[in-house]
Design an enzyme around this catalytic site. Structure first.
Site, mmCIF file in Angstrom:
data_model
loop_
_atom_site.group_PDB
_atom_site.id
_atom_site.type_symbol
_atom_site.label_atom_id
_atom_site.label_comp_id
_atom_site.label_asym_id
_atom_site.label_seq_id
_atom_site.Cartn_x
_atom_site.Cartn_y
_atom_site.Cartn_z
ATOM 1 N N TYR A 1 128.586 86.631 29.586
ATOM 2 C CA TYR A 1 127.996 86.877 30.905
ATOM 3 C C TYR A 1 126.837 87.867 30.771
ATOM 4 C CZ TYR A 1 132.255 84.786 32.910
ATOM 5 O OH TYR A 1 133.290 83.944 33.239
ATOM 6 N N PRO B 1 137.833 80.655 43.192
ATOM 7 C CA PRO B 1 138.657 80.480 44.383
ATOM 8 C C PRO B 1 137.847 80.162 45.634
ATOM 9 C CG PRO B 1 138.427 82.812 43.880
ATOM 10 C CD PRO B 1 137.814 82.062 42.725
ATOM 11 N N LEU B 2 136.561 80.540 45.630
ATOM 12 C CA LEU B 2 135.688 80.253 46.774
ATOM 13 C C LEU B 2 134.705 79.129 46.461
ATOM 14 C CD1 LEU B 2 134.969 83.889 48.006
ATOM 15 C CD2 LEU B 2 136.634 82.252 48.900
ATOM 16 N N GLY C 1 131.118 79.964 46.278
ATOM 17 C CA GLY C 1 130.614 80.403 47.576
ATOM 18 C C GLY C 1 130.675 79.342 48.649
ATOM 19 N N LEU D 1 133.230 77.860 49.924
ATOM 20 C CA LEU D 1 134.314 78.077 50.872
ATOM 21 C C LEU D 1 134.148 79.361 51.686
ATOM 22 C CD1 LEU D 1 137.324 76.768 48.758
ATOM 23 C CD2 LEU D 1 136.398 75.784 50.858
ATOM 24 N N THR D 2 132.956 79.939 51.648
ATOM 25 C CA THR D 2 132.645 81.028 52.571
ATOM 26 C C THR D 2 132.024 80.493 53.858
ATOM 27 O OG1 THR D 2 130.407 81.370 51.696
ATOM 28 C CG2 THR D 2 132.214 82.585 50.639
ATOM 29 N N GLY D 3 131.639 79.207 53.835
ATOM 30 C CA GLY D 3 131.046 78.583 55.010
ATOM 31 C C GLY D 3 129.548 78.763 55.138
ATOM 32 N N LYS D 4 128.902 79.312 54.119
ATOM 33 C CA LYS D 4 127.471 79.607 54.257
ATOM 34 C C LYS D 4 126.553 78.510 53.723
ATOM 35 C CE LYS D 4 127.259 82.431 50.028
ATOM 36 N NZ LYS D 4 127.000 83.793 49.510
#
Length: 318
Positions: A57, A218-219, A222, A224-227
């Site tokens: 990373y 898990p998201l 991003g 699944l943050t709705g953005k």
């Protein structure tokens, strides 16, 4: 913040951790080290004890930032899980930075070398968890990666051995737990509301052998943050340009419609909070490691731990 033991042999960890891929400064668009350090400090202030990173990373930069936090705040109550196996050390003549194209390398000698480099960057005497970094199955069918983990444990350079299961290979690679359950203390797996393959075979085996489970993505980068919506486009330096292409976004948006009733059951919670709560609701899963680049993102993520798991009878079946 709530805490669980990572499997039967692993350390006690916060149920929401900190995914440190994005702060490495590569593959996630523009980052700012000062903001990244504030995000790490906020995570610790919120009770996060598990920080997940990898040597690759930012070509070591993520580990270097974590080392700054350890130097400032001490190592007590901080569990560092890093990874090795994506070899970026071999120089390329075309690369001014001295790093060549990343390649998988699971030779025993290389993995021991990579672990020693992570020890130096992090400034610690032993790695809490060293995970094989999503290798192809043919690499894992060789003896060398497992011999490396055994040797590193024997030498006290790592405290726990882990395996990051390659994305979408949850069923194909599950048999490795049968073969190496005495050595593997934890696994890291791609799992979220829209990607639940791990529930079929992998999670039952982890429960059978007492192997800890760290949930990554898990998201869903991003999503699944709705953005994000059908018009979302990513920059060239953002890996999501490939992983969340317009075609993928369309597919995920269609799948999202099927689980939207779950979000509606919790009108006072954000999509991110509900999505993270889902990940730590499965009995096999002890912790989830959402990425975060800002303190605000950290606070929202951590609040999911305070809210606790979602009752299983509210979660839609696969």
């Amino acid at each position: 913040m709530q805490y669980k033991q990572l499997g039967k042999r692993g350390p006690v960890v916060s149920t929401i951790g900190f995914g440190a891929w994005a702060i490495g400064g590569m593959n996630w668009g523009k980052t700012d080290d000062e903001i990244s350090l504030r995000a790490l400090n906020e995570a610790i202030d919120q009770g996060v004890t598990l920080i997940d990173t990898a040597d690759v990373y930012g070509f070591g930069h993520s580990e270097e930032l974590i080392a700054q936090i350890i130097k400032e705040r001490g190592k007590d109550n901080i569990i560092i899980a890093t990874k090795a196996g994506n070899d970026f050390y071999f120089a390329s003549e075309e690369d001014d930075e001295g790093y060549g194209p990343i390649r998988q390398n699971y030779k025993k000698e290389y993995l021991i070398f990579a672990a020693e480099q992570s020890l130096k960057r992090l400034g610690v005497d032993a790695l809490d968890i060293l995970q094989l970094h999503s290798p192809d199955l043919d690499k894992l069918e060789q003896d060398e990666p497992w011999e490396a983990l055994e040797q590193l444990k024997k030498d006290g350079k790592i405290l726990h051995a882990g395996l990051s299961i390659q994305s979408f290979k949850e069923t194909e690679q599950a048999h490795l737990l049968d073969l190496h359950h005495d050595l593997i203390d934890s696994i890291q797996v791609r799992y979220n509301l829209l990607e639940r393959e791990a529930e079929k075979v992998l999670f039952p085996k982890a429960l059978q052998y007492g192997i800890g489970v760290i949930v990554r993505i898990p998201l869903l980068f991003g999503f699944l943050t709705g953005k994000f919506d059908r018009n979302t486009r990513f920059t060239e330096d953002d890996h999501r340009k490939m992983n969340l292409s317009p075609e993928k976004l369309e597919d995920y948006l269609n799948k999202l419609d099927k689980v939207r009733p779950l979000f509606e059951k919790f009108p006072d919670q954000s999509m991110a909070q509900v999505s993270l709560r889902f990940c730590i609701s499965h009995p096999a899963c002890q912790t989830a490691i959402p990425g975060a680049k800002t303190p605000q993102q950290v606070r929202e993520n951590c609040s999911a731990s305070d809210l606790g798991p979602i009752p299983r009878d509210l979660i839609p079946e696969i």
